[in-house]
Motif scaffolding. Structure first.
Motif: not given
Length: 121
Positions: A101-102, A105
């Motif tokens: 997710q990081e 993003t």
């Protein structure tokens, strides 16, 4: 990555996750509040879903929506996951999910910045 390849990954992952959870297309459709024919068409690659559709399917399959986009090389083989204690597998998934997710993003933010603002790092 081309759209057709992405659609194959989505279709495969939805079908695979549904199968691993031992639920039918009918049950998945019910849990996601979708029609059975729509789920069938998505799994077979005949139709695309909307972001809302994939969010509903991901929630029904108890995964994050981005996990539906991961090529199968990023998913552990059943032989590995069946030998690892469930609590450790859950910790591994949580760590990987957080890191992915990081990374996603950051990649999206960079793409938006470059595309719309003309800036690059």
């Amino acid at each position: 990555m081309e759209a057709a390849e992405l659609q194959k990954i989505l279709s495969y992952n939805i079908k695979e996750l549904r199968s691993l959870r031992g639920i039918s297309q009918m049950k998945l459709a019910e849990k996601a509040d979708l029609s059975v024919s729509y789920v069938c068409d998505i799994e077979s690659g005949r139709r695309w879903g909307t972001p809302e559709t994939f969010t509903r399917l991901a929630n029904a399959l108890e995964v994050s929506p981005f996990e539906l986009l991961l090529p199968k090389s990023h998913n552990p083989p059943a032989a590995v996951s069946s030998k690892v204690p469930p609590h450790l597998m859950a910790q591994c998934y949580a760590t990987v999910r957080s890191q992915l997710q990081e990374n996603i993003t950051q990649a999206v933010a960079a793409a938006i910045t470059t595309t719309f603002l003309g800036e690059s790092d």
